[in-house]
Structures are given as structure tokens and as C-alpha cells.
Motif scaffolding. Structure first.
Motif, PDB file in Angstrom:
ATOM      1  N   SER A 272      46.931  39.738  27.921  1.00 18.98           N
ATOM      2  CA  SER A 272      47.692  38.489  27.905  1.00 18.98           C
ATOM      3  C   SER A 272      46.746  37.337  27.578  1.00 18.98           C
ATOM      4  O   SER A 272      45.522  37.454  27.729  1.00 18.98           O
ATOM      5  N   TYR A 273      47.335  36.232  27.126  1.00 21.73           N
ATOM      6  CA  TYR A 273      46.560  35.015  26.833  1.00 21.73           C
ATOM      7  C   TYR A 273      47.143  33.856  27.627  1.00 21.73           C
ATOM      8  O   TYR A 273      48.370  33.742  27.777  1.00 21.73           O
ATOM      9  N   ASP A 274      46.254  33.007  28.124  1.00 22.65           N
ATOM     10  CA  ASP A 274      46.726  31.841  28.854  1.00 22.65           C
ATOM     11  C   ASP A 274      46.896  30.654  27.904  1.00 22.65           C
ATOM     12  O   ASP A 274      46.659  30.756  26.689  1.00 22.65           O
ATOM     13  N   ALA A 275      47.287  29.514  28.455  1.00 18.08           N
ATOM     14  CA  ALA A 275      47.592  28.339  27.635  1.00 18.08           C
ATOM     15  C   ALA A 275      46.355  27.803  26.919  1.00 18.08           C
ATOM     16  O   ALA A 275      46.471  27.128  25.885  1.00 18.08           O
ATOM     17  N   ARG A 276      45.178  28.105  27.467  1.00 20.16           N
ATOM     18  CA  ARG A 276      43.940  27.644  26.827  1.00 20.16           C
ATOM     19  C   ARG A 276      43.496  28.562  25.705  1.00 20.16           C
ATOM     20  O   ARG A 276      42.514  28.288  25.018  1.00 20.16           O
ATOM     21  N   GLY A 277      44.181  29.683  25.560  1.00 19.10           N
ATOM     22  CA  GLY A 277      43.789  30.638  24.535  1.00 19.10           C
ATOM     23  C   GLY A 277      42.784  31.660  25.005  1.00 19.10           C
ATOM     24  O   GLY A 277      42.219  32.400  24.190  1.00 19.10           O
ATOM     25  N   ASP A 278      42.561  31.759  26.327  1.00 21.33           N
ATOM     26  CA  ASP A 278      41.631  32.731  26.873  1.00 21.33           C
ATOM     27  C   ASP A 278      42.335  34.065  27.073  1.00 21.33           C
ATOM     28  O   ASP A 278      43.485  34.122  27.537  1.00 21.33           O
ATOM     29  N   ARG A 279      41.618  35.135  26.786  1.00 21.76           N
ATOM     30  CA  ARG A 279      42.174  36.486  26.910  1.00 21.76           C
ATOM     31  C   ARG A 279      41.998  37.002  28.340  1.00 21.76           C
ATOM     32  O   ARG A 279      40.965  36.795  28.977  1.00 21.76           O
ATOM     33  N   HIS A 280      43.034  37.698  28.798  1.00 22.22           N
ATOM     34  CA  HIS A 280      42.992  38.315  30.121  1.00 22.22           C
ATOM     35  C   HIS A 280      43.360  39.794  29.978  1.00 22.22           C
ATOM     36  O   HIS A 280      44.413  40.136  29.432  1.00 22.22           O
ATOM     37  N   LEU A 281      42.489  40.646  30.468  1.00 27.36           N
ATOM     38  CA  LEU A 281      42.719  42.090  30.455  1.00 27.36           C
ATOM     39  C   LEU A 281      43.068  42.541  31.870  1.00 27.36           C
ATOM     40  O   LEU A 281      42.414  42.122  32.837  1.00 27.36           O
ATOM     41  N   TYR A 282      44.075  43.387  31.955  1.00 24.38           N
ATOM     42  CA  TYR A 282      44.438  43.971  33.241  1.00 24.38           C
ATOM     43  C   TYR A 282      44.406  45.488  33.112  1.00 24.38           C
ATOM     44  O   TYR A 282      44.802  46.059  32.081  1.00 24.38           O
ATOM     45  N   ALA A 283      43.951  46.129  34.182  1.00 23.23           N
ATOM     46  CA  ALA A 283      43.932  47.596  34.230  1.00 23.23           C
ATOM     47  C   ALA A 283      44.351  48.043  35.621  1.00 23.23           C
ATOM     48  O   ALA A 283      43.722  47.667  36.615  1.00 23.23           O
ATOM     49  N   TYR A 376      42.986  45.646  38.426  1.00 19.38           N
ATOM     50  CA  TYR A 376      41.721  44.975  38.117  1.00 19.38           C
ATOM     51  C   TYR A 376      41.916  44.027  36.940  1.00 19.38           C
ATOM     52  O   TYR A 376      42.769  44.261  36.067  1.00 19.38           O
ATOM     53  N   HIS A 377      41.080  42.962  36.927  1.00 22.74           N
ATOM     54  CA  HIS A 377      41.181  41.914  35.916  1.00 22.74           C
ATOM     55  C   HIS A 377      39.810  41.684  35.288  1.00 22.74           C
ATOM     56  O   HIS A 377      38.774  41.784  35.946  1.00 22.74           O
ATOM     57  N   SER A 378      39.836  41.388  33.987  1.00 24.92           N
ATOM     58  CA  SER A 378      38.602  41.043  33.290  1.00 24.92           C
ATOM     59  C   SER A 378      38.934  40.089  32.156  1.00 24.92           C
ATOM     60  O   SER A 378      40.035  40.141  31.580  1.00 24.92           O
ATOM     61  N   THR A 379      37.990  39.221  31.834  1.00 22.59           N
ATOM     62  CA  THR A 379      38.163  38.347  30.675  1.00 22.59           C
ATOM     63  C   THR A 379      37.331  38.818  29.490  1.00 22.59           C
ATOM     64  O   THR A 379      37.566  38.396  28.364  1.00 22.59           O
ATOM     65  N   ASN A 380      36.370  39.710  29.753  1.00 26.53           N
ATOM     66  CA  ASN A 380      35.519  40.185  28.660  1.00 26.53           C
ATOM     67  C   ASN A 380      35.425  41.701  28.575  1.00 26.53           C
ATOM     68  O   ASN A 380      34.816  42.231  27.643  1.00 26.53           O
ATOM     69  N   GLY A 381      35.993  42.411  29.554  1.00 30.21           N
ATOM     70  CA  GLY A 381      35.958  43.860  29.555  1.00 30.21           C
ATOM     71  C   GLY A 381      34.686  44.453  30.127  1.00 30.21           C
ATOM     72  O   GLY A 381      34.636  45.654  30.407  1.00 30.21           O
ATOM     73  N   ARG A 382      33.662  43.627  30.304  1.00 29.83           N
ATOM     74  CA  ARG A 382      32.386  44.142  30.815  1.00 29.83           C
ATOM     75  C   ARG A 382      32.306  44.064  32.330  1.00 29.83           C
ATOM     76  O   ARG A 382      31.620  44.859  32.954  1.00 29.83           O
ATOM     77  N   LYS A 383      32.964  43.076  32.920  1.00 28.59           N
ATOM     78  CA  LYS A 383      32.988  42.910  34.359  1.00 28.59           C
ATOM     79  C   LYS A 383      34.436  42.860  34.834  1.00 28.59           C
ATOM     80  O   LYS A 383      35.245  42.118  34.279  1.00 28.59           O
ATOM     81  N   TRP A 384      34.713  43.655  35.875  1.00 32.65           N
ATOM     82  CA  TRP A 384      36.074  43.769  36.397  1.00 32.65           C
ATOM     83  C   TRP A 384      36.088  43.402  37.873  1.00 32.65           C
ATOM     84  O   TRP A 384      35.149  43.719  38.612  1.00 32.65           O
ATOM     85  N   THR A 385      37.152  42.756  38.287  1.00 33.13           N
ATOM     86  CA  THR A 385      37.333  42.437  39.700  1.00 33.13           C
ATOM     87  C   THR A 385      38.740  42.849  40.124  1.00 33.13           C
ATOM     88  O   THR A 385      39.703  42.708  39.360  1.00 33.13           O
TER      89      THR A 385
END
Length: 949
Positions: A272-283, A376-385
């Protein structure tokens, strides 16, 4: 004597290659094309209201009332009116099971990835990818045959020939054809671009909507056996491609914050993308690592404390703690704290045996403290929380392999839906959750579409079909028009007001309905659905007491059976329990039951033993030792009986079959048992049936699917199972689920496979394919004897009915040349042929079944009065075998005066004369009376009564 080691055990076949399955499909098509029972007409009698398992939905981005629905075993359906009506599109291919679909909407090009990935007991194997260029009217098989189960299929929005496939691979064994595949030529050739190992496949795949060169793939290590399911492993992970899927990089490394290793289970992905255009990955992940042990309540007796507790400590324990333990864990009422203490003191039981009493074969599946669903959530795929602090209970439970889908609004990463037993929803990026399970939505969810232009508009697919919501899941509409019920087992009664049909369905309970219902939406106007739910859970086997047609034996998974009387609103739990000191009985998912054909008070149940009751299940006696190989360690119940039968010709001649390939016979009501051999060993015994006609004859069907063996295994014995002959050698390579002998004709056999219904008219020497049923799995068949109807229970297309009276007349009669079936009484209506604003066609239709050896393109069908007046002769073309001819009850216009005169010949003066006039469409129709319907072919005539009332 048990067991007897008898020579003749044969080894099971090796796994079936894709080429053999393809040849089996070719053979099936040949049997269909040349079928002598092609004219056997079947009617779908529903039900549809409970639907069946949905695996994927593809929604038209320009018109959300137009979408395609893929079912686990019911094929592909299309709607143009928001689910009000559906059209099937995928009925006659090699397989009907679907894992995922996608559409190139500008051209309408459809792709189907076959074989669902939910990895359940009834997840059928697909055979790769199909493509349609004409909206589903025709299909081309595009390869990837050995993938078996496809989790995701994505077609490039810019190019319908570019497709990515996430293939999970074989369910019941390792194979290298799994991972991510890509084609640039519409499926003519495929490149495998991501591969982990031969027990790990790709289960999910997403493409970045704003950076289409980037894709993310989820892999899953899993393997199911008949006795165990490995739900997780180090092969599970998340991968990233920046070059349109040509190469991949592992993101879920050990230090990335995402679970890895032995407990990493099924993963679902979303972008998904937010209003700022940042990518959000969910797993999402089915985290199979165990939770940290919670401190036990010191004021409670638990299994873990009891497991190592010395006898002396248990004897000193407070009475209320022991009593509470016994009642909480459903020990028999006669076992009280006092009686347990007495047995402990005498040494007849130990504390450990109290624990073992509770640990049945399902404990490794259900009593496992896994972490379960996590997001889990990540914005770059390298780090997940992890998005949430606490465990999220009651979503996946311990069987998250069956789920794994998440949906995130494409332009709002805070709105997330996760599919499990319930739907759960988060509006804060996964920190907190609430249910979205309003009225009318089923449980066990596998798909969610969020309307990007109207976020509260949802389309959901689950085990109960399709649901639509316009308020974010608070309220749901059911769209269950297609009859796609997944039946395990069926039965019929002989009710004097018209017989009823019964059946147990996957995740949809047990239902009863009228045999003459036809699947439609007309019930909505009447306000009452014709079928009634008798019981919940996963519906299993059904038996009906033939004396009152109202006492019904039904149940749910793992041997939990009840005796019901819906009319009296009575329900009695029946399942026999083991004694303290014994290990629990092992019950199959679909444990077999049977009412004795000799005395309906006698009722049998099969665990790993055979149990018999003389009082309708109120009390049971175990009448056998363990009739299996003894079980195997694993988290799937194994070493269980799957089928039981008693000869209808001799009381006490009993047969059993098990999931580990053991077949036994008792000729003395269970006093002694003998193991039967002479067929491939270790294969699942799908059905054993004693003959209705000869005491010495018995039939056997074996199913090798759980060993990747797709061969058809059908056998016949003429010496009560001492020796066996393989029959049905012309059956295609398709696992067999059921064989039944017709109760009226010993030469007539019915076989149901994973891809259809087959009929033999010569005791199994040859089989013919039934045309009028889709290529769906047939799990059960039953003949309603008084009406001569065959009821077919499918696992994906509900129930079908056919009149087999003609088959019963000709089977085993090679000298038959021309035979016409008897015709049910027809009801005259003055509306025949009339104009109507409510229907386009008021023409009556009568289906007449005719057997013609050799066929005749110049045959005729005539109608005469009993006085010999010829009313009409119509040309018909008959094929060799059974034909279904439609007659509209009309007769020649120049005969109406003569017929009118005959009908008034014996009229009494005070009665109104019969007047025959042309209908609105100009046709003349038969009036009430008795007529003769005559077929003439190849110089031979056959006739039957035609009664119109």
C-alpha cells in the motif's frame, strides 16, 4: 484371529507423473465422447444456500458488479449483476480445482492457476495454468502441470502475454516444479526464476502498483502426509525482485526482524502507499514457534502437573481440585474423585494414565501453544516490525495453513483486513483489531477485495461462498446462487410424502431437502429454503432409520456423532468412549457409521475399532481389536477406519477398511476377524461394499492421492474378499472415492472419482463416463430404490439426481435392442403454450429415456390413444446406447377433432364436454388421459404408457 498374514500383499504404485495424468484426461474425453450412457439426464437438486469454499475473486476495476469467482473444487463462475446470477466457465477441463485467477481486463484474457493452496484434507491437485481468449468459452492448457497447487497468478496489465505464477508444488510429496515462474509469451514457455528447495514453494506474490518492475514473493515450506502435516520450516520467507521477476533477493534474513527457521509458516503479502507516496509492505505469518510457557495456576490441577505427579501427591490432593479436573476434561460421570482415588490406591491406574486418557490423536494438532497469526510491517523490506504488542488469538488457532490472506487498501496503509476463522480489521496499521463479521458472513476466510474508490465496499470469499458488504463488514449480503456445495457423504429416506435427500458438507454441517428441488432462487419469493440444516460443524456421514424416516444419525469431524429426531427436537450424543487405562480411540476426520440392514436398532461406528450398539447408539460394545496398522506419530489422526459395511444378505458378515490400507472381514458378527489382502497395500480404503445380490461378492475402492498416486484402484471379490480381481481397467488415471453396486441389478456399478461419475453395465469389465455432470469430484452415490433414482454427492457441485430405471432394465442384458423407460405421470396445465409476462417459454417438456443398440438416425416417436388413434409421429435421431429425447406433449393439429370425439365418447350428460383448442403458440397439447408412447428404430418397436392427469 487377527491379523492373519496372508500371501498376496502388493506394493503401492509410485507417484503419478503429469504425463500419466494428462493421458488420463485424454482417456476421460474419449470415454465421454463415446459414452453409451450419454443420454442419461441429470438434474442438479442443489442445495446452494450454504455454498462452498472460495479461493479467489477477480473484480472488474471499471464495474465492480462484474466479477469472477474461483472455488476450491467447484470451478470458475462469472457474474455481471453483483452476484445475483452466475455462469459457470470451467466445467470440462482436466481439473476443476482452482488456486488463483487473474484477468487482463482490457482484452478480457482470463488466466486460471489450478490447485488450491489451502492444503486441507480435500485440497485437490491442479495441473498448471489455463488461458482463455474468449471470456471463458474455451480454454488452452498452458503448462506447469507438475506444480499441482498455485497460490497466486498475476497478468501484466500492459501485456496479456506476461504472467507471473507463484506455485506451491505437490501437497503430499517433494517435487522441483515449485517456486515463481514467469512467461513472456502467454504460457508457451516458462522460466523458473525463484526456487528454494523441493519441499518449499511460492504461496503468495504481489506486484508494486506504482513500481511495476518490483515484485514480492512469499515462500512456504510445507508437506502433508496422511498422518502428519509439516506446517512450517526454514524455507519459508519473503523475496524481492527489482527486474520484473527475473532475479530475487531474500528479505527475511535472520536479522531482519521477521520470523525465520523451523517455525516459519504460511505467509501472506500486501502493498500500500500512503498520502505522501511512501510504500508500506505488510506480511502476515502463521508463526508456528511456541509461545513462552505461562505460569500455571497453583490452585488448579492441569495435565502438565499431573503428568509427573507422584501417586502419593495425587492422593493427598484436595478433592475439589481432582473433581474439577475430571469434570472440566469431560471424563465419564461415573469417574469421580472418590472412584479415581480408589483405583489409584489399588494400583489399577496411575496418574499418567489420567493424562493419556485425554491425549487422543488430535492433541498434537489442537493442543499446541503456537503463536499463530502475526502481522509485520516494513517500508523497505529489509527491516520488519510486528504491528501489535500482544498475541492475536482465535484467528488461525493451530491450523493457519488453511488461511494466510491479507488485504490492505491500496491508498490507505492503515486499513487492513486479515482472513482466518473470522475476518479481523485494523484501521491503525495493525496495532489494534476488531471483527468484521456482521450478519450473514460465514467463517473461514480466503479472499477480500477492497474497492479502492469506496473503501467500505468489500467482496469476500470464504468456506460459505461469496459475501458483499457496503459498510466495512458490519453487514453482509450472501451471493450463494451457484450450487457448489462440497458433500462428503449422502443418504436418502423413503418418506411417504416424497423421499428426502441428506448430506454432510465440508464446513457447512448436515442438511436435508426434497429430492425434486432444482437449484434456483425461487425460494426467496416463498420465504423458505427447501433444504433444512440438521446439524453444524463439518458435516460427516449420515444414516436414516428406515422405519420412521425421521430418526437421523449425523455428526461432525473426528467421530462426534448424534442421533436426532428433528420432528421431536431430540438430540442424543452417541460416540463411545474408551475406558480409563486405555488409550483413546482414533477417529478419522470422516468416521464411518452404519445402520444394520437387518435390524435398524443395530448401529455401527468405526474408530480404529468397530463398535456395535443394539439400542440405536445408547450403549456400545467394541467388537474388534485394532483393525488398523496401529497409528503413526504425527499431528493428523491416522490408523483409523474409513469405511464399514455389513452384507445385506447375511447378518454379521462385516467388512472394514482403514486409512492405512487394512481391510478386514468378520463372518461371525465381530467375534473373529481376518485380514484381507491381494491388492496394493498402504492405500487409503475409500469404500468397501458388500453385494446386494450375492453373499460372496464384495467391492473395494482404494485411493492413493495421499501418496501422490492418481491411479484408479477398483476391485471385486467373489469369495468374500479372500481373493480380488481388479476391475475398471479402462477407468482414467483418477483417484477413486466410491464404488457402489446397484441394489436392483447386480451388473450395474457406479464409480465416483476426483473428476466425475462412471457407470458399468457388465459388473466392472468396462465403464462408461457420465456426460451430464461437470468434471467434479464425486464423493458418494446412493440409489433411492422405490423411485429408481440415483443421487450423486459431489464435492464442489452439490447434488445431482437421475432416473436410472432404464439402466437397471438393460444392464447385464446384451440382447436388449430397443427399450423405453417408464414415464412419470404428467400434469396437464391450461397454460401450456400460453403467452406469459413471467416466462419466455410455457412449453411443457417431457424427457424420455430410450436405449437403442446401434443407434438409428431415422427413428420415430409416436403417440396413440388406447383406442389406436395415432396422434403424432415425430422423427428422432438415436445414438447407440441411452438417449434422452425431449417431447413437448403436442400432437398434430389435424387430429384434435378425432381426439376430442374420443375423450367425450363416454361422457355423462351432466359432465362438461372436453373442448380442445390451439394454445397461444398454435400448438395442440394432450389432454388428461392415458396414451401409448411408441418408439420405432431399426425395424423394432418399444412402447410405454403416457398418463396425463
Amino acid at each position: 484371529m487377527l491379523p492373519l498374514t496372508v500371501p498376496g500383499i502388493l506394493s503401492a504404485q509410485v507417484p503419478t507423473a503429469a504425463a500419466e495424468r494428462s493421458a488420463g484426461y485424454t482417456q476421460r474425453r474419449a470415454l465421454l465422447e463415446n459414452s453409451p450412457v450419454a443420454g442419461l439426464a441429470f438434474t442438479n437438486i442443489g442445495p446452494s444456500i450454504m455454498s462452498g469454499r472460495v479461493t479467489d475473486i477477480a473484480v472488474d476495476p471499471t464495474d465492480p458488479t462484474h466479477f469472477y469467482v474461483a472455488y476450491a473444487s467447484g470451478g470458475l463462475w462469472e457474474t455481471h449483476d453483483n452476484g445475483t446470477s452466475f455462469t459457470p466457465l470451467f466445467d470440462n477441463e482436466a481439473v476443476m480445482t482452482i488456486g488463483d485467477i487473474d484477468v487482463h481486463w482490457p482484452t478480457g484474457t482470463l488466466y486460471v492457476g489450478t490447485g488450491e493452496v489451502n492444503s486441507s484434507r480435500s485440497s485437490y491437485a491442479g495441473n498448471g495454468v489455463y488461458r482463455s481468449n474468449d471470456g471463458g468459452n474455451s480454454w488452452s492448457h498452458m503448462g506447469l502441470d507438475e506444480t499441482h497447487h498455485i497460490g497466486r497468478l498475476i497478468v501484466d496489465a500492459e501485456d496479456p502475454n506476461t504472467v507471473w505464477v507463484a506455485a506451491l508444488g505437490h501437497l503430499y510429496g517433494p517435487n522441483p516444479e515449485r517456486g515463481v515462474f514467469r512467461t513472456n509469451d502467454g504460457g508457451k514457455s516458462w522460466a523458473k526464476t525463484l526456487f528454494v528447495n523441493d519441499s518449499t514453494g511460492a504461496v503468495d506474490l504481489v506486484r508494486d502498483p506504482r513500481k511495476p518492475d518490483e515484485l514480492y514473493a512469499a515462500t512456504w515450506q510445507r508437506e502433508r502426509k496422511a498422518w502428519d502435516f509439516t506446517e512450517s520450516g526454514p524455507g519459508s520467507g519473503i523475496y524481492h525482485s527489482q527486474d520484473r521477476g527475473a532475479t530475487w533477493k531474500l528479505l527475511s534474513t535472520e536479522n531482519a526482524g521477521f520470523p525465520t527457521g523451523r517455525g516459519a509458516g504460511r505467509i501472506g503479502l500486501a502493498v500500500s502507499y500512503d498520502a505522501r507516496g511512501d510504500r508500506h509492505l505488510y506480511a502476515s505469518i502463521d508463526n508456528y514457534f511456541h509461545r513462552e510457557a505461562e505460569p500455571e495456576d497453583e490452585d488448579a490441577l492441569t495435565k502438565n502437573r499431573l503428568r509427573t505427579m507422584p501417586k502419593e501427591d495425587l492422593l493427598r490432593l484436595e478433592t475439589y481440585l481432582l473433581e474439577d479436573f475430571l469434570r472440566t476434561n469431560d471424563f465419564p460421570r461415573e469417574l469421580t474423585a472418590a472412584t479415581v482415588r480408589k483405583q489409584l490406591k489399588s494400583g489399577s491406574i496411575s496418574p499418567l494414565q489420567l493424562v493419556e486418557y485425554l491425549e487422543d490423536a488430535n492433541s498434537q494438532l489442537f493442543d499446541v501453544p503456537v503463536k499463530g497469526f502475526e502481522l509485520y510491517h516494513s517500508t523497505n523490506g529489509r527491516k520488519w516490525t510486528r504491528t501489535h504488542d500482544d498475541y492475536i488469538d482465535d484467528v488461525y488457532y493451530s491450523y493457519g495453513y488453511y488461511f494466510g490472506q491479507i488485504a490492505v487498501h491500496p491508498d490507505d496503509p492503515q486499513t487492513i483486513y486479515a482472513m482466518g476463522v473470522p475476518i479481523i480489521k485494523s484501521t491503525d496499521g495493525g496495532k489494534s483489531w476488531q471483527g468484521a463479521n456482521g450478519d450473514n458472513v460465514h467463517a473461514d476466510h480466503h479472499f477480500m477485495w477492497i474497492n479502492p474508490d469506496r473503501p467500505a465496499h468489500l467482496i469476500n470469499g470464504n468456506d460459505g461462498g461469496v459475501n458483499i458488504s457496503y459498510d466495512g463488514g458490519q453487514h453482509w449480503i450472501k451471493c450463494n446462487v451457484p450450487p457448489v456445495g462440497q458433500f462428503y457423504n449422502i443418504a436418502v429416506d423413503d418418506h411417504p410424502d416424497g423421499y428426502r435427500v441428506y448430506g454432510g458438507l465440508q464446513d457447512n454441517g448436515t442438511w436435508r431437502g426434497p429430492h425434486d428441488y432444482e437449484a434456483s432462487t425461487e425460494w426467496q419469493q416463498r420465504g423458505e429454503y427447501p433444504y433444512k440444516m440438521l446439524f453444524g460443524g463439518d458435516g460427516m456421514q449420515v444414516q436414516v432409520d428406515p422405519r420412521d424416516h425421521e430418526t437421523v444419525y449425523v455428526g461432525f469431524q473426528f467421530g462426534n456423532y448424534y442421533r436426532l429426531n428433528p420432528q421431536e427436537n431430540k438430540r442424543t450424543y452417541l460416540t463411545p468412549k474408551h475406558e480409563l487405562g486405555q488409550r483413546p480411540f482414533r477417529w478419522n476426520w470422516q468416521a464411518p457409521i452404519l445402520i444394520s440392514p437387518h435390524q435398524p436398532d443395530i448401529f455401527y461406528m468405526g474408530s480404529n475399532h468397530l463398535h456395535r450398539s443394539f439400542n440405536r447408539g445408547d450403549d456400545f460394545t467394541t467388537v474388534s481389536p485394532d483393525l488398523t496398522g496401529g497409528g503413526r506419530r504425527g499431528d493428523v489422526t491416522y490408523g483409523t477406519l474409513t469405511t464399514i459395511d455389513e452384507s445385506p444378505l447375511r447378518f454379521g458378515l462385516l467388512y472394514t477398511g482403514s486409512d492405512d490400507g487394512r481391510v478386514h472381514r468378520s463372518a461371525d458378527g465381530g467375534t473373529t476377524w481376518e485380514r484381507l489382502t491381494g491388492f496394493p497395500e498402504d492405500l487409503w480404503v475409500a469404500r468397501i461394499q458388500a453385494s446386494h445380490h450375492r453373499e460372496e461378492v464384495v467391492y473395494l475402492a482404494l485411493n492413493g492421492y495421499r501418496d501422490d498416486d492418481f491411479s484408479s484402484h477398483v476391485y471385486r471379490s467373489t469369495d468374500r474378499g479372500t481373493t480380488w480381481q481388479r476391475i475398471g481397467t479402462d477407468l482414467p488415471v483418477e483417484p477413486v472415492n466410491v464404488i457402489k453396486e446397484d441394489p436392483a441389478n447386480a451388473a450395474l456399478l457406479y464409480v465416483g472419482t476426483d473428476h466425475g461419475l462412471y457407470v458399468s453395465q457388465d459388473t466392472g469389465r468396462t465403464f462408461a463416463a457420465v456426460r451430464d455432470i461437470p468434471s467434479v469430484a464425486v464423493h458418494d452415490v446412493v440409489v433411492q430404490q422405490s423411485q429408481r433414482d440415483l443421487i450423486v454427492g459431489t464435492h464442489g457441485r452439490s447434488l445431482y439426481r437421475a432416473d436410472v430405471g432404464l439402466l437397471q432394465a438393460i444392464a447385464g442384458e446384451p440382447d436388449s435392442t430397443l427399450v423405453i423407460s417408464s414415464i412419470p405421470t404428467q400434469r396437464y396445465s391450461q397454460r401450456y403454450g400460453s403467452h406469459s409476462w413471467f416466462t419466455d417459454d410455457t412449453t411443457p417438456t417431457l424427457n424420455v429415456q430410450i436405449y437403442a443398440r446401434g443407434g438409428d438416425a431415422g427413428a420415430t416417436i409416436s403417440v396413440k390413444t388406447n383406442d389406436g388413434l395415432l396422434l403424432t409421429t415425430k422423427p428422432v435421431s438415436l445414438s447407440s446406447g441411452i438417449n434422452s429425447i425431449t417431447y413437448d406433449l403436442s400432437f398434430d393439429a389435424n387430429k384434435f377433432a378425432a381426439l376430442e370425439e374420443q375423450l367425450n365418447k363416454d361422457r355423462k350428460p351432466q359432465t362438461k364436454p372436453v373442448r380442445i383448442e390451439a394454445a397461444d403458440n398454435g400448438a395442440y397439447y394432450l389432454r388428461p388421459g392415458t396414451y401409448r408412447l411408441i418408439v420405432r428404430a431399426n425395424g423394432v418397436e418399444a412402447e410405454t404408457d403416457l398418463v396425463v392427469k
